[in-house]
Design an enzyme around this catalytic site. Sequence first.
Site, PDB file in Angstrom:
ATOM      1  N   ASP A 203      10.924  39.984 -55.837  1.00  0.00           N
ATOM      2  CA  ASP A 203       9.439  40.187 -55.488  1.00  0.00           C
ATOM      3  C   ASP A 203       8.502  39.178 -56.342  1.00  0.00           C
ATOM      4  O   ASP A 203       8.708  39.084 -57.845  1.00  0.00           O
ATOM      5  CB  ASP A 203       9.158  41.674 -56.081  1.00  0.00           C
ATOM      6  CG  ASP A 203       7.785  41.912 -55.444  1.00  0.00           C
ATOM      7  OD1 ASP A 203       7.721  42.119 -54.442  1.00  0.00           O
ATOM      8  OD2 ASP A 203       7.007  42.335 -56.428  1.00  0.00           O
TER       9      ASP A 203
ATOM     10  N   GLU B  13      10.854  36.066 -52.830  1.00  0.00           N
ATOM     11  CA  GLU B  13       9.556  36.235 -51.984  1.00  0.00           C
ATOM     12  C   GLU B  13       8.667  35.408 -52.827  1.00  0.00           C
ATOM     13  O   GLU B  13       7.988  35.944 -53.920  1.00  0.00           O
ATOM     14  CB  GLU B  13       9.278  37.655 -52.290  1.00  0.00           C
ATOM     15  CG  GLU B  13       8.203  38.065 -51.626  1.00  0.00           C
ATOM     16  CD  GLU B  13       6.982  38.908 -52.027  1.00  0.00           C
ATOM     17  OE1 GLU B  13       6.009  39.285 -51.305  1.00  0.00           O
ATOM     18  OE2 GLU B  13       6.854  38.872 -53.456  1.00  0.00           O
TER      19      GLU B  13
HETATM   20  C1  NOJ Z   1       5.256  42.031 -52.920  1.00  0.00           C
HETATM   21  C2  NOJ Z   1       5.618  43.039 -52.027  1.00  0.00           C
HETATM   22  O1  NOJ Z   1       6.215  42.845 -50.965  1.00  0.00           O
HETATM   23  C3  NOJ Z   1       4.372  43.903 -52.032  1.00  0.00           C
HETATM   24  O2  NOJ Z   1       4.613  45.110 -51.113  1.00  0.00           O
HETATM   25  C4  NOJ Z   1       4.037  44.357 -53.312  1.00  0.00           C
HETATM   26  O3  NOJ Z   1       2.752  45.011 -53.281  1.00  0.00           O
HETATM   27  C5  NOJ Z   1       3.769  43.141 -54.213  1.00  0.00           C
HETATM   28  N1  NOJ Z   1       4.689  42.365 -54.277  1.00  0.00           N
HETATM   29  C6  NOJ Z   1       3.324  43.598 -55.819  1.00  0.00           C
HETATM   30  O4  NOJ Z   1       4.826  44.047 -56.222  1.00  0.00           O
END
Ligand code: NOJ
Length: 530
Positions: A193, A255
Amino acid sequence: MIYQIYPRSFADSDGDGIGDLPGITARLDHLAELGVDAIWLSPFYPSPQADAGYDVADYRDVEPLFGTLADADHLIAQARARGLRVIVDLVPNHTSSAHRWFDAALATGPGSAERQRYVFRDGRGPDGTEPPNDWQSVFGGPAWTRVADGQWYLHLFDPGQPDLNWDNPEVRTEFLDVLRFWLDRAVDGFRVDVAHGLIKQADLADWQEPQEILSGPETDKPRPPMWDQDGVHEIYRDWRRLLDGYPGERILVAEAWVEPAERLARYVRPDEMHQAFNFEYLLASWTAPAQYAVITRSLAATDAVGAPTTWVLSNHDVVRHASRLGLPVGTARPNGIGIGDEQPDAATGLRRARAATLLMLALPGSAYLFQGEELGLPEHTTMPDEARQDPTWERSGHTQRGRDGCRVPIPWEADAPSYGFGPTDASWLPQPPVWAEYALDRQRGVTGSTYEMYRAALRLRRTHGLGRGTLEWLSSGDEVLAFRNGGLVVLTNFGAAAVPPPGGELVHSSGPLNADGSVPTDVTVWVRPA
Ligand code: NOJ
């Protein structure tokens, strides 16, 4: 092909209206039948759910709402028994404010070792009543919150998600241990993440620009001081060394909302992560030139570092592509759609979504699907605002509707309570009445349904080795794209007029062809040349 499961909204085994791990396990046969290779589970760890589980209070356990550690072990084993790999979500940029580390940081006060695990600073102004810098939270409002003793802590997301200080070796050691914990439980990898956010520019310099999760800097703009700092790569090299020490193939997926593609490719250099989500692709307009440009550029950028390209059209953070593509071409990406907003055209959206999906599933590289897209599920675009739970809606002062519309529990059976999501009517977000027509049991075995279109595409993708193939462009005009991959010719018609199909045997198509065999607007065909 990796299938994203959002545990809250996939399947509810106990009828509390929130999906859970036993619910997922009970539905694994669906995923095997669909033909997925791996599942990625969004966070299921103990959490106050300030950001639907992306606020983790304990990285080594399971949130009681979702089940137990034994349920996680059982899910992993049952997935493996069906030949499905399991990727879990790792949230290293921030913990929950309910994490024991954050409690300790508050208890021990300014200057303590416990505070060094986070980003605490004194405020600006004579009394320190102004935040340490001007950064905004991705969800809206300041990225800093003041604590009782007067210091401020950084949270790029919700105040319930304090950012960790990755310059502190203790943080690095802790996460290596968390990785080991899940690797020892036999997971096949991690989706990381906010992989582009862990290191902040040392001076925490002001940044006058608006804060956005969904856009990285274009080449000619300065790099934001909170995103894509060079120091992040050292962290992933450490993790890669750890993973390589484990038997079997274990992967790291970034991500990272980073543009341009060349900059994103740095995350997947040979000694770093294995894959990175291609959000530039997700954001590209539905026109032949835009799709050609992003596909070409993505392939070149990852080829240069020897990594597979990835493709994604939907996830739990964006408007589902069956609705996004139903807005007029060129519409700016909406952060949620609600009552009073311009509504997408459902038929156009679904038609383009199906064409986009067949285009995507014919590309070499790794494709990521989001639960429900195999049903052609639209965004819930008329959800009552009172039902919204994404912190974005409140923190943006009701200017951004946020992500609830793509997170609605998915429909399995048209005539069952909660459309078969669980044994009761309960659903943590309201399901719209149109869910009945999208339910799996209305599509399974039905020729031409979106579900059967996905299933056939995944089977052909596998038998023709498309994921590992090589793309050769045949046509890249303003209206039509055509390419060859793995013995198939793929054509998408973006233009207003019908076009002749490529010569050969039609093996798949996203919609019916015209009576004269021509390919209508917004249709993709797969053809085996004679
Ligand atoms: C990316 C995640 O996909 C999202 O859902 C989240 O709110 C943020 N990162 C913070 O962790």
